[in-house]
Design an enzyme around this catalytic site. Structure first.
Site, short mmCIF file in Angstrom:
data_model
loop_
_atom_site.label_atom_id
_atom_site.label_comp_id
_atom_site.label_asym_id
_atom_site.label_seq_id
_atom_site.Cartn_x
_atom_site.Cartn_y
_atom_site.Cartn_z
N GLU A 1 29.09 19.71 15.70
CA GLU A 1 29.09 19.82 14.41
C GLU A 1 30.12 20.56 13.75
O GLU A 1 30.74 21.28 14.20
CB GLU A 1 27.63 20.78 14.25
N THR A 2 29.95 19.94 12.58
CA THR A 2 31.18 20.72 11.45
C THR A 2 29.95 21.10 10.05
O THR A 2 29.24 20.25 9.56
CB THR A 2 32.17 19.64 10.98
#
Length: 302
Positions: A60-61
């Site tokens: 995830e970012t």
């Protein structure tokens, strides 16, 4: 570690995109789950965020933007899609803001697609996130899940515990396995992806209980291949759900504090703390916490 990332979407060229690379839920400064963090993301469109997340390549970012009714709005993208919430990327984002002097110790509110959630930064950098109250969504029989993880249904049944979808922000299948079997899981990524899509869940969070007196309450593994995550080394949202599961079925106390280990099967041992408070109506508060460490960042593209 410095990386130059160039992003191009049609005629739109993104300049000055700085992505912090952060390990979240570290254990004595090591291990943890890597996440990307982009600050001042107000001008980015969703397709641009997805392109950045895909280029970064972490599970995830997080993208931090301004908000009118909270301290920040935070959105979360995997390499394949946006998700409503991500615990370890939340920790990464607030750690970056703390380390960079944007925030000091204190309590903050973030708007996410899972709702408005509180985050507390302590003086030593320990970060504690509030999560939504648990939703107990559905149960599965042992045969359905055994086919996904390569364990005979009789092994799963021996725990005498339910296989249940719980959400404190994201819906995961909580799967208890007997001691000694966690590292024997052989997940069928395609089958789990199809199953997750069919039942509208993120993935599967398996755990085995540790002996009383050990540092960790449970050892865990998390699988979300539908979202491009074959396995990840620390999962904040599922840790909140697991804390609620244990409070409901294993340790029925009004106040429970847990410490979970995750990621050892990947060589990235992580430590996640979780606490649950209950009253006469049931669980009233859910918190997940830990430490993070910046490991690098991208150089802005001129």
């Amino acid at each position: 570690m410095w990386r130059c990332l160039h992003f191009k979407l049609g005629r739109t060229r993104l300049h000055q995109i700085n992505v912090y690379l952060v390990n979240a839920f570290t254990e004595q400064g090591k291990g943890g789950n890597p996440a990307g963090v982009v600050l001042q993301a107000d001008g980015l469109k969703d397709e641009q965020k997805l392109a950045i997340a895909r280029e970064v390549g972490f599970s995830e970012t997080a993208f931090v933007s301004s908000a009118s009714d909270a301290d920040f709005a935070v959105s979360f993208f995997t390499p394949t899609a946006e998700v409503d919430f991500c615990g370890h990327a939340t920790m990464a984002a607030f750690h970056v803001m703390f380390e960079q002097g944007v925030l000091t110790q204190g309590r903050y509110q973030q708007n996410t697609k899972a709702g408005r959630l509180g985050v507390t930064i302590e003086a030593d950098g320990h970060i504690v996130m509030s999560q939504n109250l648990p939703l107990y969504l559905k149960r599965f029989d042992y045969a359905e899940i055994s086919a996904l993880i390569g364990l005979d249904k009789s092994i799963l049944a021996s725990t005498q515990l339910p296989l249940e979808v719980i959400s404190t922000g994201l819906a995961d299948i909580i799967v208890p396995v007997p001691e000694g079997y966690l590292d024997k899981l052989k997940v069928n990524d395609m089958a789990l992806s199809n199953f997750s899509r069919q039942h509208n869940v993120i993935g599967l969070h398996a755990f085995e209980l540790c002996d009383e007196g050990e540092v960790f309450t449970a050892r865990c593994r998390n699988f979300a291949p539908l979202f491009g995550i074959p396995e990840e080394s620390a999962t904040g949202s599922a840790s909140g759900a697991l804390a609620c599961y244990l409070t409901q079925y294993v340790y029925p106390c009004q106040s429970n504090h847990f410490t979970f280990e995750q990621g050892s099967a990947m060589g990235r041992t992580s430590r996640i703390t979780a606490s649950v408070e209950s009253d006469e109506q049931g669980i009233s508060k859910v918190f997940v916490g830990g430490y993070a460490q910046i490991i690098g960042q991208t150089r802005p593209v001129a």
